[in-house]
Scaffold this motif. Structure first.
Motif, PDB file in Angstrom:
ATOM      1  N   SER A 515       0.801  -1.224   0.000  1.00  0.00           N
ATOM      2  CA  SER A 515       0.000   0.000   0.000  1.00  0.00           C
ATOM      3  C   SER A 515       0.834   1.274   0.000  1.00  0.00           C
ATOM      4  N   LEU A 516       2.156   1.145   0.189  1.00  0.00           N
ATOM      5  CA  LEU A 516       3.003   2.324   0.391  1.00  0.00           C
ATOM      6  C   LEU A 516       3.454   2.957  -0.921  1.00  0.00           C
ATOM      7  N   ASP A 517       3.709   4.276  -0.851  1.00  0.00           N
ATOM      8  CA  ASP A 517       4.343   4.983  -1.959  1.00  0.00           C
ATOM      9  C   ASP A 517       5.836   5.149  -1.724  1.00  0.00           C
ATOM     10  N   CYS A 518       6.243   5.170  -0.457  1.00  0.00           N
ATOM     11  CA  CYS A 518       7.651   5.437  -0.146  1.00  0.00           C
ATOM     12  C   CYS A 518       7.931   5.019   1.288  1.00  0.00           C
ATOM     13  N   VAL A 519       9.185   4.682   1.563  1.00  0.00           N
ATOM     14  CA  VAL A 519       9.658   4.378   2.912  1.00  0.00           C
ATOM     15  C   VAL A 519      10.799   5.335   3.236  1.00  0.00           C
ATOM     16  N   THR A 520      10.778   5.893   4.439  1.00  0.00           N
ATOM     17  CA  THR A 520      11.856   6.775   4.886  1.00  0.00           C
ATOM     18  C   THR A 520      12.462   6.219   6.158  1.00  0.00           C
ATOM     19  N   ASN A 521      13.738   5.933   6.131  1.00  0.00           N
ATOM     20  CA  ASN A 521      14.441   5.446   7.319  1.00  0.00           C
ATOM     21  C   ASN A 521      14.911   6.609   8.179  1.00  0.00           C
ATOM     22  N   ALA A 522      14.710   6.472   9.486  1.00  0.00           N
ATOM     23  CA  ALA A 522      15.287   7.409  10.452  1.00  0.00           C
ATOM     24  C   ALA A 522      15.879   6.553  11.569  1.00  0.00           C
ATOM     25  N   LEU A 523      16.820   5.709  11.167  1.00  0.00           N
ATOM     26  CA  LEU A 523      17.350   4.661  12.029  1.00  0.00           C
ATOM     27  C   LEU A 523      18.760   4.981  12.510  1.00  0.00           C
ATOM     28  N   ASP A 524      19.190   4.275  13.552  1.00  0.00           N
ATOM     29  CA  ASP A 524      20.531   4.499  14.086  1.00  0.00           C
ATOM     30  C   ASP A 524      21.346   3.217  14.144  1.00  0.00           C
ATOM     31  N   ASN A 525      20.912   2.172  13.425  1.00  0.00           N
ATOM     32  CA  ASN A 525      21.705   0.946  13.439  1.00  0.00           C
ATOM     33  C   ASN A 525      21.660   0.282  12.073  1.00  0.00           C
ATOM     34  N   MET A 526      22.748  -0.404  11.750  1.00  0.00           N
ATOM     35  CA  MET A 526      22.923  -0.983  10.424  1.00  0.00           C
ATOM     36  C   MET A 526      22.000  -2.174  10.187  1.00  0.00           C
ATOM     37  N   GLU A 527      21.764  -2.958  11.210  1.00  0.00           N
ATOM     38  CA  GLU A 527      20.925  -4.152  11.044  1.00  0.00           C
ATOM     39  C   GLU A 527      19.526  -3.782  10.553  1.00  0.00           C
ATOM     40  N   ALA A 528      18.907  -2.783  11.186  1.00  0.00           N
ATOM     41  CA  ALA A 528      17.562  -2.371  10.777  1.00  0.00           C
ATOM     42  C   ALA A 528      17.577  -1.737   9.392  1.00  0.00           C
ATOM     43  N   ARG A 529      18.629  -0.992   9.079  1.00  0.00           N
ATOM     44  CA  ARG A 529      18.739  -0.398   7.741  1.00  0.00           C
ATOM     45  C   ARG A 529      18.785  -1.483   6.666  1.00  0.00           C
ATOM     46  N   MET A 530      19.588  -2.506   6.902  1.00  0.00           N
ATOM     47  CA  MET A 530      19.715  -3.583   5.919  1.00  0.00           C
ATOM     48  C   MET A 530      18.397  -4.329   5.763  1.00  0.00           C
ATOM     49  N   TYR A 531      17.711  -4.544   6.866  1.00  0.00           N
ATOM     50  CA  TYR A 531      16.432  -5.239   6.800  1.00  0.00           C
ATOM     51  C   TYR A 531      15.418  -4.429   5.983  1.00  0.00           C
ATOM     52  N   MET A 532      15.326  -3.138   6.266  1.00  0.00           N
ATOM     53  CA  MET A 532      14.362  -2.311   5.534  1.00  0.00           C
ATOM     54  C   MET A 532      14.719  -2.240   4.053  1.00  0.00           C
ATOM     55  N   ASP A 533      15.987  -2.252   3.764  1.00  0.00           N
ATOM     56  CA  ASP A 533      16.402  -2.259   2.354  1.00  0.00           C
ATOM     57  C   ASP A 533      15.922  -3.535   1.664  1.00  0.00           C
ATOM     58  N   ARG A 534      16.062  -4.670   2.334  1.00  0.00           N
ATOM     59  CA  ARG A 534      15.607  -5.931   1.737  1.00  0.00           C
ATOM     60  C   ARG A 534      14.110  -5.907   1.495  1.00  0.00           C
ATOM     61  N   ARG A 535      13.362  -5.354   2.435  1.00  0.00           N
ATOM     62  CA  ARG A 535      11.911  -5.281   2.269  1.00  0.00           C
ATOM     63  C   ARG A 535      11.526  -4.360   1.116  1.00  0.00           C
ATOM     64  N   CYS A 536      12.235  -3.245   1.004  1.00  0.00           N
ATOM     65  CA  CYS A 536      11.921  -2.312  -0.079  1.00  0.00           C
ATOM     66  C   CYS A 536      12.266  -2.905  -1.441  1.00  0.00           C
ATOM     67  N   VAL A 537      13.354  -3.659  -1.497  1.00  0.00           N
ATOM     68  CA  VAL A 537      13.694  -4.325  -2.758  1.00  0.00           C
ATOM     69  C   VAL A 537      12.640  -5.371  -3.090  1.00  0.00           C
ATOM     70  N   MET A 538      12.223  -6.113  -2.092  1.00  0.00           N
ATOM     71  CA  MET A 538      11.227  -7.162  -2.335  1.00  0.00           C
ATOM     72  C   MET A 538       9.924  -6.573  -2.854  1.00  0.00           C
ATOM     73  N   PHE A 539       9.497  -5.466  -2.244  1.00  0.00           N
ATOM     74  CA  PHE A 539       8.209  -4.884  -2.635  1.00  0.00           C
ATOM     75  C   PHE A 539       8.353  -3.734  -3.628  1.00  0.00           C
ATOM     76  N   ARG A 540       9.616  -3.477  -4.061  1.00  0.00           N
ATOM     77  CA  ARG A 540       9.889  -2.468  -5.087  1.00  0.00           C
ATOM     78  C   ARG A 540       9.362  -1.093  -4.685  1.00  0.00           C
TER      79      ARG A 540
END
Length: 1000
Positions: A515-540
């Motif tokens: 349902s999303l148009d965009c995701v914006t990270n406001a994170l302070d750790n690499m693990e969560a950044r990498m996870y969100m990147d994988r999700r964004c790639v999966m859902f384009r």
């Protein structure tokens, strides 16, 4: 008018609990200078409010606001302190009430009319925003003569201008703010050049004309006492310090340390700079733009003086007049500088606020002359709105409509956004989005998640929070504050308190991401950044990424199929400290702090965890013996026996006695054993002294009750020990000293069977007293005897000053530093390293959030090419801006076309494995050799014929639970498979991700 506030205490102490993250950037001396500096800000539209917010959070002595003009509806599109109830009130007065809530130490004054010349004399720095050029020239003439720092700044649509005049004699104490470089010396030549060579070919990192001092040199002892020496770089490992012929011959040892030398700058007045401008280039792809924009801004001022207004948006007659004025000054291309945009004001307001702090402190290098920043490429592609489309409609978004038009405003309003994190960057994002009207439309929504609660140290840079919010959930408070800024967001923000990760995929599921148009990270750790990147790639989905580190910040825009993903490139891993250095041969304070942090965990956390697991988990002993190496088994079982029987305290005095013995073990016996193994005159196999740099020969410490460092260690250690057992402690050092002094020391007896690591690959241990694991197990107490007993592990918390955690680490680290002749670190510095605290300031966060939102405009348009997007890097200390085009995704051949990580093979039904195998054979002439899902092997060519036949007949939704013994969660729609194939030549083929719709 003055808004009531508190002041720092009578001793001028800085509130470390509030300013801690900022102190790591600016330092105590700069903070003290700020707390003695009065600041005047003229003009309180969005830009003035942004500057005032950041300066107030920083902690200057006072902020005075001047803007008697009445609030208008249009102001609400950028001025986040104002509401509809403020319309008609003087801007400064309406702003002051809200601004005063940000920092109890900063008084907020209001000047109700334009400042008189004598009014300026009380201020260290004055800032004029959105001010007529004639007034700028008038006031700058006064400040230039009086030695007052002057800044003028303005924004027009996607364009902005900043000018600095910090007088003709301005001293910069620290141009960069970087930690001074230091290094160990291998040799120094006695020669006119005085060539210094670094140890073990370690790059020195110095530059020509840097200054250094020396210490611990033997053989050229005079260098240890000399004034800073100017250096000339000869190579990456060598530099020259000039004539050393009269200083004798270098023998061994020594370190160099870079010294920050004051820098004097001379600034032009505004009148002189307008005629002969110098520019800070913010984007080297627009090398000609600053001169053009400088000309355009001058034309805008002349137009405003002639007609008493700014040019109307998309008005051809006004545009023609602007071009005529430009031509009368020089040749130019005209401009599209109209309207007000919150992201531009965030960028410029954060930048200017940092310049204000530089003026107050002399910390960092200020802008000298002009900076022009623009983001013209943020306009929609093929943008050609009618004059009617950009006319004001009497809404808070009129400033943005003047730039982008009403149709694009509707697109902004109907955006569906996911904000991951609502800390410093998250607060700024929500503020900007509220001003932009993001997600305020019928279809719009902002999802925001953050599992953390608000702490006092957050208040210095996470400005949506107030002191009365401490302890509340960040996401809830941030959302409430955003709605207060823009009531159009009511019911448009959905709040979560969940960490993003596999454990929350039932919440942030396929439908959610779809349902999303965009995701914006406001994170302070690499693990969560990498996870969100994988999700964004999966859902384009597009992903906006950013981060800050003190005065530095970065932004990255990730767009499906146009750019590489966040995970496609990584920074090199942090350099780790070798274990042999940490355990036996430290040579820097960072080594002793990490050692102390490890000791804290090993003494006050892990043994208690071991005990509780032993007492509560059936089969715990077997699990340890089956899954741990022998050394870990011995340590685990020994810690249980010692904690429950041999060394279990009955009262607090027992804890003090135990801490005293711990002191002897760590700083006396262990060191004597090390010197027993490696005496000071030991030689290596090559004939060199064993204790040669970088090794430092230690000296053991015997307990002395009059040494406050030792008492501090025993006080912290005994209280932590008491807390493990639920015993009440004391912070009375005299009591601790008396009990510790009565303890009879255990004499040291050297052991010949102890092996000490010299290199990380070496073994280590005490063969003379080693006990086999079975004996340790047999000596474990009966858990039934401790039915109701549990220990309390020390869960490391850096920001609680009453829990003795940082006290122990500081005391232990500095005692070890004393043992090895290393300069100690204060509690504040120790806390930063041990707690891995990221230095942070509000100004950098403001700039970064604005840059991210400028990329969001492009994403919402959806028609930009990869070269239109910009990844950014800033360093406000220098100041420095750099932008680059995002890297395109790496392409590879598959199935006769080029594919990237964004591509996937979709199978829209719950296929059997036989169907998947047939799919690849029929469509790509490939043979499937292996299929995995996560860590589960589903199919392989090595399976027995029977198993392979069974699995081929099963659907994906049946096979995964059958093999993994785990049901597929009900929220999962697409299962991701990694398929390995080989071609007709038996060569491996890189296959895109396969996604099977098991609900199809």
């Amino acid at each position: 008018m003055q808004i009531e506030s508190h002041t720092q205490d009578n001793q001028g102490e800085i509130d470390e609990s509030l300013y801690s993250r900022q102190l790591y950037v600016l330092g105590v001396e700069a903070m003290k200078k700020m707390s003695a500096s009065n600041v005047l800000i003229v003009g309180l539209k969005g830009l003035g409010a942004e500057i005032a917010k950041n300066v107030t959070l920083a902690g200057v002595k006072s902020v005075t606001l001047c803007d008697p003009s009445p609030v208008q509806i249009r102001d609400l599109g950028t001025q986040f302190f104002l509401t509809k109830d403020d319309i008609g009130k003087p801007r400064a007065q309406a702003t002051a009430v809200k601004l005063s809530e940000l920092n109890p130490y900063v008084p907020i004054d209001v000047m109700n009319s334009e400042p008189l010349p004598e009014d300026l004399l009380k201020f260290k720095v004055v800032v004029f925003t959105e001010t007529d050029i004639n007034k700028q020239l008038y006031y700058n003439e006064i400040t230039h003569k009086a030695g007052i720092c002057f800044i003028s700044t303005e924004t027009h649509g996607l364009f902005s201008s900043v000018f600095n005049d910090f007088t003709e004699e301005f001293i910069v104490d620290d141009p960069t703010g970087e930690t001074p470089i230091s290094g160990m010396i291998a040799s120094i030549e006695s020669s006119p050049e005085g060539i210094v060579t670094c140890l073990d070919e370690t790059r020195h990192g110095l530059e020509d004309d840097d200054y250094v001092t020396f210490s611990e040199i033997k053989g050229m002892d005079a260098l240890n006492e000399c004034e800073p020496r100017k250096i000339r770089v000869l190579g990456p490992y060598t530099f020259s310090i000039g004539d050393t012929t009269g200083l004798g011959q270098y023998i061994v040892g020594g370190t160099f340390t870079q010294v920050k030398m004051p820098l004097q700058l001379k600034f032009k007045s505004l009148n002189d700079a307008m005629k002969d401008p110098e520019f800070l280039f913010t984007d080297f792809s627009k090398i000609e733009r600053p001169a053009q924009v400088h000309l355009a801004f001058r034309a805008l001022h002349q137009f405003q003086n002639e007609l008493g207004r700014l040019p109307a948006p998309q008005n051809k007659a006004d545009a023609s007049r602007i071009i005529e004025i430009c031509k009368s000054i020089n040749q130019s291309e005209g401009n599209k500088a109209t309207g007000e945009l919150s992201p531009i004001m965030a960028v410029v307001g954060g930048f200017v606020a940092q310049e204000v702090l530089k003026a107050c402190t002399g910390k960092f290098t200020p802008l000298n002359n002009y900076m022009y920043f623009d983001s013209l490429e943020s306009l929609p592609v093929d943008f050609s709105p009618s004059e009617d489309d950009v006319k004001p409609i009497g809404s808070r978004y009129d400033g943005q409509i003047a730039v982008f038009g009403r149709k694009f405003q509707e697109r902004i309003a109907n955006c569906r956004q996911f904000l991951v994190g609502s800390g410093a960057i998250g607060c700024e994002m929500l503020k900007n989005w509220a001003m932009m009207g993001l997600a305020t439309g019928e279809k719009g929504v902002i999802h925001v998640t953050d599992m953390d609660s608000i702490e006092k140290s957050n208040l210095n840079r996470q400005f949506l929070f107030r002191s009365y919010d401490v302890g509340k959930l960040k996401s809830e408070v941030a959302a409430t504050s955003a709605v207060a800024m823009n009531p159009d967001l009511k019911d448009k923000i959905v709040v979560y308190q969940d960490r993003v990760g596999s454990e929350s995929e039932a919440i942030f599921n396929d439908e959610f991401f779809g349902s999303l148009d965009c995701v914006t990270n406001a994170l302070d750790n690499m693990e969560a950044r990498m996870y969100m990147d994988r999700r964004c790639v999966m859902f384009r989905k597009p992903l906006l990424e950013s981060g800050t580190l003190g005065s530095k910040g970065n932004t990255q825009v990730i767009v499906p199929f146009l750019t590489e993903s966040y995970s496609a490139s990584r920074d090199p891993p942090e350099k780790s400290i070798p274990m042999c250095t940490l355990h036996n041969f430290p040579n820097a304070i960072e080594h002793t702090i990490q050692w102390a942090r490890d000791k804290f965990e090993g003494i006050f956390a892990q043994p208690a965890l071991n005990v509780n697991a032993y007492l509560t988990q059936e089969g715990y002993v077997d699990s340890v013996t089956n899954h741990q190496v022998e050394a870990v088994q011995r340590e685990t079982f020994s810690s249980i026996t010692h904690s429950l029987v041999a060394k279990k305290p009955k009262n607090f005095d027992d804890c003090v006695v135990w801490a005293r013995h711990l002191f002897d073990e760590l700083f006396d016996h262990t060191i004597q054993q090390l010197l027993f193994n490696f005496p000071r005159d030991s030689l290596t196999s090559s004939g060199q002294l064993f204790w040669s740099p970088p090794k430092r020969a230690p000296s053991h410490i015997a307990f002395h009750p009059d040494d406050p460092r030792q008492v501090d260690f025993i006080l912290a250690a005994s209280n932590l020990r008491a807390a493990n057992y639920g015993i009440l402690g004391t912070n009375d050092p005299d009591y601790i000293r008396n009990v510790a002094s009565s303890v009879e020391p255990v004499p040291f007896v050297p052991k010949s069977g102890v092996v000490i690591k010299v290199n990380d690959n070496d073994p280590e241990g005490d063969s003379s007293t080693s006990i086999d694991v079975s004996s340790l197990i047999s000596s474990l107490p009966n858990p039934a005897e401790f039915k109701d007993f549990r220990m309390t592990p020390a869960e490391f918390e850096k920001d609680d000053d009453s829990n003795y955690h940082i006290d122990f680490i500081t005391a232990a680290s500095n005692l070890r530093a004393a043992v090895y002749g290393i300069s100690p670190a204060d509690r504040f510095h120790t806390k930063q390293i041990a707690g891995k605290i990221i230095p942070a300031i509000a100004t950098t966060t403001s700039v970064v959030s604005g840059l991210v939102c400028l990329e969001l405009y492009k994403i919402l348009d959806g028609n930009h090419k990869v070269e239109d997007y910009k990844n950014g890097f800033i360093n406000l200390a220098l100041p420095f801006f750099a932008f680059s085009e995002p890297i395109a995704p790496e392409m590879r051949d598959f199935g006769g076309k080029k594919v990237s990580d964004w591509d996937a093979i979709f199978i829209e039904h719950d296929a059997t494995f036989s169907e998947i195998i047939d799919y690849f054979e029929k469509n790509y002439s490939l043979e499937v050799s292996m299929v995995t899902s996560g860590t589960t092997l589903l199919f392989s060519s090595f399976l027995s014929k029977k198993k392979a036949t069974e699995r081929k007949a099963m659907k994906v939704s049946e096979l995964i639970p059958s093999v993994s013994n785990k049901e597929i969660p009900s929220h999962v729609k697409y299962v991701v498979l990694v398929v390995l194939c080989s071609d007709e030549d038996d060569e491996d083929v890189d296959v895109p991700e396969v996604r099977v719709n098991i609900r199809g």
